[in-house]
Scaffold this active site. Structure first.
Site, PDB file in Angstrom:
ATOM      1  N   VAL A 254      33.808  39.649  46.859  1.00 24.89           N
ATOM      2  CA  VAL A 254      35.204  39.528  46.447  1.00 24.89           C
ATOM      3  C   VAL A 254      35.869  38.523  47.378  1.00 24.89           C
ATOM      4  O   VAL A 254      35.824  38.684  48.605  1.00 24.89           O
ATOM      5  CB  VAL A 254      35.943  40.881  46.528  1.00 24.89           C
ATOM      6  CG1 VAL A 254      37.309  40.775  45.865  1.00 24.89           C
ATOM      7  CG2 VAL A 254      35.116  41.997  45.896  1.00 24.89           C
TER       8      VAL A 254
ATOM      9  N   HIS B  18      34.692  30.963  53.993  1.00 26.42           N
ATOM     10  CA  HIS B  18      35.733  31.394  53.056  1.00 26.42           C
ATOM     11  C   HIS B  18      35.662  32.918  53.053  1.00 26.42           C
ATOM     12  O   HIS B  18      34.623  33.489  52.709  1.00 26.42           O
ATOM     13  CB  HIS B  18      35.451  30.830  51.656  1.00 26.42           C
ATOM     14  CG  HIS B  18      36.533  31.105  50.650  1.00 26.42           C
ATOM     15  ND1 HIS B  18      37.005  30.134  49.786  1.00 26.42           N
ATOM     16  CD2 HIS B  18      37.228  32.229  50.350  1.00 26.42           C
ATOM     17  CE1 HIS B  18      37.936  30.663  48.996  1.00 26.42           C
ATOM     18  NE2 HIS B  18      38.079  31.944  49.322  1.00 26.42           N
ATOM     19  N   LEU B  19      36.730  33.553  53.482  1.00 24.69           N
ATOM     20  CA  LEU B  19      36.717  35.007  53.631  1.00 24.69           C
ATOM     21  C   LEU B  19      36.163  35.671  52.375  1.00 24.69           C
ATOM     22  O   LEU B  19      36.553  35.329  51.258  1.00 24.69           O
ATOM     23  CB  LEU B  19      38.131  35.506  53.910  1.00 24.69           C
ATOM     24  CG  LEU B  19      38.290  37.005  54.182  1.00 24.69           C
ATOM     25  CD1 LEU B  19      39.381  37.237  55.216  1.00 24.69           C
ATOM     26  CD2 LEU B  19      38.618  37.781  52.916  1.00 24.69           C
ATOM     27  N   HIS B  20      35.256  36.618  52.570  1.00 21.31           N
ATOM     28  CA  HIS B  20      34.687  37.335  51.435  1.00 21.31           C
ATOM     29  C   HIS B  20      34.308  38.753  51.856  1.00 21.31           C
ATOM     30  O   HIS B  20      33.903  38.998  52.986  1.00 21.31           O
ATOM     31  CB  HIS B  20      33.464  36.609  50.860  1.00 21.31           C
ATOM     32  CG  HIS B  20      32.436  36.240  51.874  1.00 21.31           C
ATOM     33  ND1 HIS B  20      32.584  35.184  52.755  1.00 21.31           N
ATOM     34  CD2 HIS B  20      31.218  36.786  52.157  1.00 21.31           C
ATOM     35  CE1 HIS B  20      31.513  35.084  53.530  1.00 21.31           C
ATOM     36  NE2 HIS B  20      30.672  36.050  53.194  1.00 21.31           N
ATOM     37  N   VAL B  21      34.457  39.654  50.921  1.00 21.56           N
ATOM     38  CA  VAL B  21      34.142  41.061  51.141  1.00 21.56           C
ATOM     39  C   VAL B  21      32.906  41.406  50.327  1.00 21.56           C
ATOM     40  O   VAL B  21      32.859  41.161  49.119  1.00 21.56           O
ATOM     41  CB  VAL B  21      35.315  41.971  50.730  1.00 21.56           C
ATOM     42  CG1 VAL B  21      34.951  43.440  50.933  1.00 21.56           C
ATOM     43  CG2 VAL B  21      36.572  41.620  51.521  1.00 21.56           C
TER      44      VAL B  21
END
Length: 300
Positions: A44, A100-103
């Site tokens: 996400v 790129h920030l991702h969960v």
């Protein structure tokens, strides 16, 4: 807009024809990674290019969290996992490979391909853990004070009212303890004298010591809440709104200070300090009763 060399920005802008997208809204995009750790593994990402958690805006964090909750429910319904890891890594040391920030939402099953994600054992000392906890707590308090709006006068007044109610209750409990003890000692010492029973006199002295310990703890608690009251009233330090935890009024440990050992913390939790025992509301009253008890013990 695609940020140069960011593969997740390409996915956000629909420039990756091979991506397996599972969700999209105005704030986030979710998709399967090319090499999932397990089936059902979902990434996400916020649609804006955000490098890591430290660059994330509060409203974006809220939007991302809502999407993570929604997708976690969807994964549970779709693949029926036994558990779920929610992983968000920041920086190369934390194994972040795409800036790129991702969960990661990783459904888990016993003995799956992921394996354990935490070390089995660490050997940090209790002092080091305590020191680090205090450092983090102090840093968070400073940050919180810098971003929170000023406390409204009405909220401060209500907070002070709550604390004052606790102080009043502790003071009343102290008075009640003394009120209960007097008839107990009068009856015990009196009966010990008439019956010439030194064990009964000793029992009366034990009662005095127990009530003294109880009363000293009431006084200690009262002083702690008075300190919290003063902190809130003077706004000398930022404390959580409506907190009734006196620890929130404690000053942060200085940089060169040593945290208390576990033993000292336990002693401090259960044994009032010397100044409490020597206070006018404890020492004169209970010392006098102990002297009376000692006299009865000798005579009996």
């Amino acid at each position: 807009m695609v940020t140069e060399a960011c593969q997740f920005c390409k996915i956000v802008d629909r420039d990756d024809p091979d991506v397996r997208e599972v969700y999209r809204d105005e704030n986030v995009v979710a998709f399967f990674p090319p090499r999932p750790a397990v089936l059902g593994h979902v990434l996400v990402v916020p649609r804006r290019h955000v490098r890591d958690i430290w660059a994330l805006e509060p409203d974006e964090a809220s939007q991302l969290s809502r999407a993570v909750l929604l997708l976690a429910e969807g994964i549970r319904d779709a693949v029926r996992p036994e558990g779920l890891n929610v992983i968000e890594s920041n920086g190369a040391a934390a194994t972040q490979t795409v800036p790129h920030l991702h969960v990661h939402l990783v459904p888990r099953w016993t003995n799956d391909a992921m394996g354990p994600i935490w070390p089995e054992e660490t050997s940090y000392s209790e002092d080091l853990k305590e020191r680090t906890m205090l450092d983090v707590r102090s840093a968070v308090q400073i940050l919180r004070a810098s971003v929170e709006p000023p406390l409204a006068p009405e909220d401060r007044r209500k907070h002070l009212d709550y604390i004052q109610a606790v102080v009043t209750r502790q003071s009343a409990a102290s008075s009640s303890a003394k009120g209960w003890l007097l008839p107990i000692t009068t009856a015990t010492f009196g009966f010990a004298l008439t019956q010439r029973s030194w064990p009964l006199a000793a029992l009366g002295m034990v009662a005095v010591l127990l009530f003294a310990y109880l009363d000293a703890n009431y006084l200690r608690s009262e002083k702690q809440f008075r300190r919290l009251y003063n902190t809130v009233a003077r706004s000398s330090r930022k404390v959580p709104l409506f907190t009734l935890d006196p620890v929130d009024a404690d000053e942060p440990l200085p940089a060169d200070g040593l945290p208390l050992s576990k033993w000292k913390k336990t002693v401090r939790s259960y044994l009032p300090e010397r100044s409490i025992w020597a206070s006018w509301s404890i020492a004169p009253f209970y010392t006098a009763l102990l002297l009376v008890g000692a006299g009865v013990l000798i005579v009996a």
